[in-house]
Structure formats: structure tokens, C-alpha cells
Design a protein around this motif. Structure first.
Motif, PDB file in Angstrom:
ATOM      1  N   ILE A   9      12.346  13.115 -23.254  1.00 13.74           N
ATOM      2  CA  ILE A   9      12.457  13.159 -21.793  1.00 13.74           C
ATOM      3  C   ILE A   9      12.707  14.604 -21.367  1.00 13.74           C
ATOM      4  O   ILE A   9      13.752  15.185 -21.700  1.00 13.74           O
ATOM      5  N   ASP A  10      11.772  15.163 -20.630  1.00 12.48           N
ATOM      6  CA  ASP A  10      11.833  16.554 -20.181  1.00 12.48           C
ATOM      7  C   ASP A  10      12.465  16.591 -18.790  1.00 12.48           C
ATOM      8  O   ASP A  10      11.793  16.313 -17.783  1.00 12.48           O
ATOM      9  N   LEU A  11      13.739  16.937 -18.735  1.00 15.81           N
ATOM     10  CA  LEU A  11      14.447  16.914 -17.458  1.00 15.81           C
ATOM     11  C   LEU A  11      14.010  18.049 -16.535  1.00 15.81           C
ATOM     12  O   LEU A  11      14.116  17.926 -15.313  1.00 15.81           O
ATOM     13  N   ASP A  12      13.507  19.139 -17.092  1.00 19.66           N
ATOM     14  CA  ASP A  12      12.940  20.194 -16.242  1.00 19.66           C
ATOM     15  C   ASP A  12      11.694  19.686 -15.516  1.00 19.66           C
ATOM     16  O   ASP A  12      11.471  20.005 -14.347  1.00 19.66           O
ATOM     17  N   ALA A  13      10.878  18.887 -16.205  1.00 21.61           N
ATOM     18  CA  ALA A  13       9.698  18.306 -15.555  1.00 21.61           C
ATOM     19  C   ALA A  13      10.116  17.338 -14.457  1.00 21.61           C
ATOM     20  O   ALA A  13       9.479  17.289 -13.397  1.00 21.61           O
ATOM     21  N   LEU A  14      11.167  16.571 -14.692  1.00 25.85           N
ATOM     22  CA  LEU A  14      11.690  15.671 -13.652  1.00 25.85           C
ATOM     23  C   LEU A  14      12.078  16.463 -12.412  1.00 25.85           C
ATOM     24  O   LEU A  14      11.710  16.101 -11.280  1.00 25.85           O
ATOM     25  N   ARG A  15      12.804  17.541 -12.611  1.00 27.18           N
ATOM     26  CA  ARG A  15      13.213  18.360 -11.465  1.00 27.18           C
ATOM     27  C   ARG A  15      12.000  18.987 -10.779  1.00 27.18           C
ATOM     28  O   ARG A  15      11.944  19.059  -9.547  1.00 27.18           O
ATOM     29  N   HIS A  16      11.041  19.435 -11.559  1.00 25.79           N
ATOM     30  CA  HIS A  16       9.813  19.991 -10.973  1.00 25.79           C
ATOM     31  C   HIS A  16       9.137  18.963 -10.066  1.00 25.79           C
ATOM     32  O   HIS A  16       8.728  19.295  -8.939  1.00 25.79           O
ATOM     33  N   ASN A  17       9.016  17.737 -10.529  1.00 28.97           N
ATOM     34  CA  ASN A  17       8.337  16.703  -9.746  1.00 28.97           C
ATOM     35  C   ASN A  17       9.120  16.360  -8.483  1.00 28.97           C
ATOM     36  O   ASN A  17       8.521  16.099  -7.427  1.00 28.97           O
ATOM     37  N   TYR A  18      10.451  16.355  -8.589  1.00 30.93           N
ATOM     38  CA  TYR A  18      11.261  16.108  -7.386  1.00 30.93           C
ATOM     39  C   TYR A  18      11.076  17.254  -6.383  1.00 30.93           C
ATOM     40  O   TYR A  18      10.913  17.013  -5.184  1.00 30.93           O
ATOM     41  N   HIS A  19      11.070  18.486  -6.865  1.00 28.35           N
ATOM     42  CA  HIS A  19      10.873  19.615  -5.956  1.00 28.35           C
ATOM     43  C   HIS A  19       9.486  19.586  -5.327  1.00 28.35           C
ATOM     44  O   HIS A  19       9.315  19.985  -4.167  1.00 28.35           O
ATOM     45  N   ARG A  48      21.949  12.465 -13.283  1.00 25.81           N
ATOM     46  CA  ARG A  48      22.846  13.607 -13.485  1.00 25.81           C
ATOM     47  C   ARG A  48      22.066  14.918 -13.538  1.00 25.81           C
ATOM     48  O   ARG A  48      22.555  15.952 -13.078  1.00 25.81           O
ATOM     49  N   ALA A  49      20.865  14.893 -14.077  1.00 29.83           N
ATOM     50  CA  ALA A  49      20.044  16.111 -14.097  1.00 29.83           C
ATOM     51  C   ALA A  49      19.657  16.542 -12.689  1.00 29.83           C
ATOM     52  O   ALA A  49      19.658  17.738 -12.377  1.00 29.83           O
ATOM     53  N   LEU A  50      19.333  15.590 -11.837  1.00 29.15           N
ATOM     54  CA  LEU A  50      18.995  15.917 -10.457  1.00 29.15           C
ATOM     55  C   LEU A  50      20.243  16.300  -9.658  1.00 29.15           C
ATOM     56  O   LEU A  50      20.195  17.193  -8.808  1.00 29.15           O
ATOM     57  N   GLU A  51      21.341  15.641  -9.940  1.00 28.91           N
ATOM     58  CA  GLU A  51      22.588  15.893  -9.223  1.00 28.91           C
ATOM     59  C   GLU A  51      23.186  17.245  -9.591  1.00 28.91           C
ATOM     60  O   GLU A  51      23.934  17.842  -8.796  1.00 28.91           O
ATOM     61  N   ARG A  58      19.622  19.255  -4.460  1.00 28.38           N
ATOM     62  CA  ARG A  58      19.988  17.927  -4.935  1.00 28.38           C
ATOM     63  C   ARG A  58      19.421  16.839  -4.030  1.00 28.38           C
ATOM     64  O   ARG A  58      19.305  17.026  -2.816  1.00 28.38           O
ATOM     65  N   PRO A  59      19.119  15.672  -4.598  1.00 32.47           N
ATOM     66  CA  PRO A  59      18.747  14.544  -3.732  1.00 32.47           C
ATOM     67  C   PRO A  59      19.922  14.136  -2.841  1.00 32.47           C
ATOM     68  O   PRO A  59      21.067  14.075  -3.302  1.00 32.47           O
ATOM     69  N   PRO A  60      19.644  13.848  -1.572  1.00 30.22           N
ATOM     70  CA  PRO A  60      20.718  13.354  -0.700  1.00 30.22           C
ATOM     71  C   PRO A  60      21.102  11.917  -1.027  1.00 30.22           C
ATOM     72  O   PRO A  60      22.158  11.445  -0.591  1.00 30.22           O
ATOM     73  N   ALA A  61      20.252  11.213  -1.767  1.00 34.45           N
ATOM     74  CA  ALA A  61      20.538   9.830  -2.163  1.00 34.45           C
ATOM     75  C   ALA A  61      19.624   9.448  -3.315  1.00 34.45           C
ATOM     76  O   ALA A  61      18.535  10.009  -3.479  1.00 34.45           O
ATOM     77  N   PHE A  62      20.102   8.486  -4.100  1.00 31.46           N
ATOM     78  CA  PHE A  62      19.278   7.810  -5.093  1.00 31.46           C
ATOM     79  C   PHE A  62      18.990   6.402  -4.588  1.00 31.46           C
ATOM     80  O   PHE A  62      19.690   5.890  -3.709  1.00 31.46           O
ATOM     81  N   ALA A  63      17.983   5.764  -5.157  1.00 32.00           N
ATOM     82  CA  ALA A  63      17.652   4.391  -4.778  1.00 32.00           C
ATOM     83  C   ALA A  63      17.472   3.552  -6.028  1.00 32.00           C
ATOM     84  O   ALA A  63      16.822   3.986  -6.996  1.00 32.00           O
ATOM     85  N   GLY A  77      29.251   8.463 -13.901  1.00 27.83           N
ATOM     86  CA  GLY A  77      29.730   9.670 -13.242  1.00 27.83           C
ATOM     87  C   GLY A  77      28.843  10.205 -12.143  1.00 27.83           C
ATOM     88  O   GLY A  77      28.988  11.363 -11.738  1.00 27.83           O
ATOM     89  N   VAL A  78      27.928   9.388 -11.627  1.00 29.37           N
ATOM     90  CA  VAL A  78      27.040   9.816 -10.541  1.00 29.37           C
ATOM     91  C   VAL A  78      27.734   9.552  -9.209  1.00 29.37           C
ATOM     92  O   VAL A  78      28.153   8.426  -8.929  1.00 29.37           O
ATOM     93  N   HIS A  79      27.848  10.583  -8.376  1.00 33.28           N
ATOM     94  CA  HIS A  79      28.609  10.479  -7.124  1.00 33.28           C
ATOM     95  C   HIS A  79      27.739  10.470  -5.870  1.00 33.28           C
ATOM     96  O   HIS A  79      28.233  10.154  -4.780  1.00 33.28           O
ATOM     97  N   THR A  80      26.467  10.796  -6.001  1.00 33.40           N
ATOM     98  CA  THR A  80      25.552  10.835  -4.862  1.00 33.40           C
ATOM     99  C   THR A  80      25.426   9.441  -4.236  1.00 33.40           C
ATOM    100  O   THR A  80      25.509   8.437  -4.944  1.00 33.40           O
ATOM    101  N   PRO A  81      25.213   9.347  -2.916  1.00 32.41           N
ATOM    102  CA  PRO A  81      24.961   8.038  -2.298  1.00 32.41           C
ATOM    103  C   PRO A  81      23.803   7.311  -2.976  1.00 32.41           C
ATOM    104  O   PRO A  81      22.843   7.941  -3.439  1.00 32.41           O
ATOM    105  N   ILE A  82      23.907   5.990  -3.028  1.00 27.27           N
ATOM    106  CA  ILE A  82      22.903   5.144  -3.679  1.00 27.27           C
ATOM    107  C   ILE A  82      22.485   4.057  -2.702  1.00 27.27           C
ATOM    108  O   ILE A  82      23.342   3.345  -2.159  1.00 27.27           O
ATOM    109  N   VAL A  83      21.185   3.908  -2.510  1.00 31.34           N
ATOM    110  CA  VAL A  83      20.640   2.868  -1.648  1.00 31.34           C
ATOM    111  C   VAL A  83      20.246   1.661  -2.499  1.00 31.34           C
ATOM    112  O   VAL A  83      19.538   1.813  -3.508  1.00 31.34           O
TER     113      VAL A  83
END
Length: 370
Positions: A9-19, A48-51, A58-63, A77-83
Motif C-alpha cells: 500500500i503506497d500511502l504517498d499515492a493515496l495522498r497524491h490521489n486525494y490532492h 492516519r496517512a491523510l490526517e 487534511r480531509p475535513p471529514a472521512f466517510a 486514533g483517528v480524530h477527524t469528523p466521520i460521516v
């Protein structure tokens, strides 16, 4: 020595796709959809990688789909709002929604009644689900007006109201039905003065008119292209999961000799066959046909014979350097940089990337890299 099959799992690729999702919808907030264990990639690790990014990235929320998935994230340990995209399934879940500080969708009358009767200590952010044409969950646009007004009149129970809907055909070239859904929601949003959350992955990639106050990228975060015809934007997606194994045996076959159960594949000439440590017991699709692409030592070849529970077989005839221990990539990025897209593999299995990614079973270890 451990069995060589692993899901990298390439977490840098995950962040790239989110950006990328954020850059395509710069005036929208992008909720990162990590339901179904982040589409098989590991929800806690991905969240946690996105947070862990700088605040502005950072994402303002996860779903997620349900309370149980949200609980796993909070315990991780994830603290971001979750839908909660499907809201609650029983009224008693509202206590946990409140305790964990979750946001929730409401799509049925009983959910509205349960929320209004609950009287939380703090109002719960609510996303009102509208059925604009998908015909799964949600209120009709006409019903949604009254529900919105009831929720807006109860600020002690519901806060930060959003209108949400889901597109049935945003991935398709023929856009007529998509445009009708979009028009219904835009008219409803204007009537209520409501912020809209409409755009799934394909709409985020291809339909700027649908972006609204929120977009909610899902499968695109993991590098899968959901569009019927790839776009310039979707070609910029990077694969996050590489399903990687090795050749564990090599066989020399004469012309006409069969391979595997039922002898489905027969050697069209003198052939070399490699046995790969991966099968349907790991989640690889047993419906993969002969010719399904595979990378061996960074070169393209194909499956030859039926997929077994723990193994599959590939044609090595044109890859003479391949031997026991050679890298096999079932989808993702090989060590030499060659990429085999999960969407291409899915087409050969008569399925979609979602089923392949979410179908990888727990006995396949996930290995995370940054």
C-alpha cells in the motif's frame, strides 16, 4: 520464509490521489471515503496517512458506511469528523454517534423521528439524503423539503445541514440521466438555500458543475479510474495497492499439454509455465480468463489456466529470464516502474475494480510504505 504474496500500500499515492481530487474541485471540501476498510487498503492506516498531512491538506471529514466502521477508526486514533453514509440502523445507535462525535446521513422517516426524539447533548451534523434518481436510499425531492424544514427547526438536535445525493451514471459517456439528476438537486439546493454534496469519484473527475459545497472521492483515492472512457484527469491517478507475489515453480510443457483444473488452457507450442503464490483463497478472482494480464519480472504476460485456491499459473514462454523467485504483480506497480491497472484486470474477470480491491482477504498481509 513467509509466503511471498503481499498487498503493498503506497500511502504517498493515496495522498497524491486525494490532492488530485481537491485540485479538481478547488471551491469544494473533499470528504475522503474510506468505507469497506478503505476499499480493502486498511482504513486506519489510510485515514492516519491523510490526517497526518499539514492542516490545509487534511480531509475535513472521512466517510464510512456504518457505525462499526467509525468505531474502528476512533479506536485507531483517528480524530477527524466521520460521516455515516447510511446513517443509523437502530435508534439506540444515536448514543454512540453522539459519544464518538460523528456526522450522519438521514434517508428515512424513522431516522428523522429517532433523531428528534433523542435530544443529544450537542446537535449532530446531518446530511439529508435525497433520491434524485438512483432509487436506493433517500427522500424524494418533494419530501426532502419538509424534512429539511423540520430538521432546520430543531437546532438542538440537528446542525450543519447538508443535502446529499448519489449519481447513477456519472461514469458514463451518455450524460442525459446524470444531467437530470444534477438539475433536480441544483433546483432543490437553490430552493432551500442548502449546501450540496453530490459528486462521487466519477463526477469529481469529470463534472465540475456537480462539485457543490462538498465532493466525496471514493475509489479514485485508491488509483482506480471509474470513468467509462478515461479522461486527462483520471490518467493522473496513481495505483495505491500493488498485489505482489513470486514464481514458486516452473514447468516445461510440450505442445497440447493442459494446465490446471479441467485443462482449460493447452499449450499452443512448447511452453514454460510459472506457478504463482496467489489464488481465490487470497481474494484473486477465480473468474479470471486465460489471457488476463500479469507482470512477471516487470514484463507483461498472462494467466494460463484456471485460478486455484492458493495458486495460479502464468505463461513464461516469452520471458526466459523469469525463474523461481521472480516478481509477479497481479495489479499495481512493478519494481521496474511498469504499471498494470486494476481496472484492466477487472475487465478480464468480468467485474469492476471495487470487487477486486475489497475482495483481498485477511491472510494477505498489507505492507505500508511512505
Amino acid at each position: 520464509m513467509a509466503r511471498p504474496l503481499v498487498a503493498d500500500i503506497d500511502l504517498d499515492a493515496l495522498r497524491h490521489n486525494y490532492h488530485l481530487a481537491r485540485s479538481l474541485a478547488p471551491r469544494s471540501r473533499a470528504v475522503a471515503v474510506i468505507k469497506a476498510d478503505a476499499y480493502g487498503h486498511g482504513a486506519v492506516a489510510c485515514a492516519r496517512a491523510l490526517e497526518a498531512q499539514p492542516a490545509q491538506a487534511r480531509p475535513p471529514a472521512f466517510a464510512v458506511a456504518c457505525l462499526e466502521e467509525a468505531e474502528v477508526l476512533r479506536e485507531g486514533g483517528v480524530h477527524t469528523p466521520i460521516v455515516l453514509l447510511e446513517g443509523i440502523f437502530e435508534a439506540k445507535e444515536l448514543a454512540q454517534v453522539e459519544a464518538l462525535g460523528l456526522w450522519m446521513a438521514v434517508h428515512s422517516d424513522w431516522q428523522v423521528e429517532a433523531l428528534l426524539a433523542h435530544r443529544p447533548a450537542r446537535p449532530i451534523p446531518v446530511w439529508l439524503k435525497v433520491d434524485s434518481g438512483m432509487h436506493r436510499l433517500g427522500f424524494s425531492p418533494e419530501e426532502a423539503v419538509g424534512v429539511w424544514q423540520r430538521l432546520a427547526a430543531a437546532p438542538d438536535c440537528a446542525s450543519d445541514l447538508q443535502l446529499m445525493s448519489h449519481f447513477a451514471t456519472a461514469d458514463a459517456v451518455e450524460a442525459g440521466y446524470f444531467r437530470r439528476q444534477l438539475a433536480r438537486m441544483q433546483a432543490l439546493g437553490e430552493r432551500l438555500g442548502a449546501p450540496l454534496c453530490l459528486a462521487n469519484s466519477p463526477a469529481t473527475l469529470a463534472w465540475p458543475d456537480a462539485h457543490g459545497a462538498w465532493v466525496r472521492p471514493g475509489v479514485m483515492l485508491y488509483g482506480s479510474d471509474p470513468l467509462e472512457v478515461p479522461s486527462e484527469a483520471s490518467r493522473r491517478l496513481q495505483p495505491v495497492m500493488t498485489l505482489r507475489s513470486q514464481i514458486i515453480a516452473v514447468r516445461e510443457l510440450e505442445e497440447g499439454e493442459p494446465v490446471g483444473y479441467a485443462g482449460r488452457w493447452r499449450a499452443p507450442r512448447r511452453s514454460r509455465i510459472g506457478v504463482v503464490a496467489c489464488g481465490y483463497g487470497d481474494g484473486y478472482d477465480r473468474h479470471a480468463v486465460d489471457g488476463t494480464p500479469v507482470l512477471v519480472a516487470g514484463r507483461r504476460t498472462a494467466i494460463a489456466g484456471k485460478v486455484s485456491m492458493d495458486m495460479l499459473t502464468v505463461d513464461l514462454t516469452e520471458i526466459p529470464e523469469a525463474t523461481i523467485g521472480s516478481e509477479v504483480v497481479l495489479w499495481g506497480r512493478a519494481a521496474n516502474g511498469e504499471v498494470l491497472g486494476v481496472d484492466e484486470v477487472a475487465r478480464h474477470c468480468d467485474t469492476i475494480s471495487y470487487t477486486l480491491l475489497t475482495g483481498i482477504l485477511p491472510r494477505v498481509p498489507r505492507r505500508y510504505s511512505r
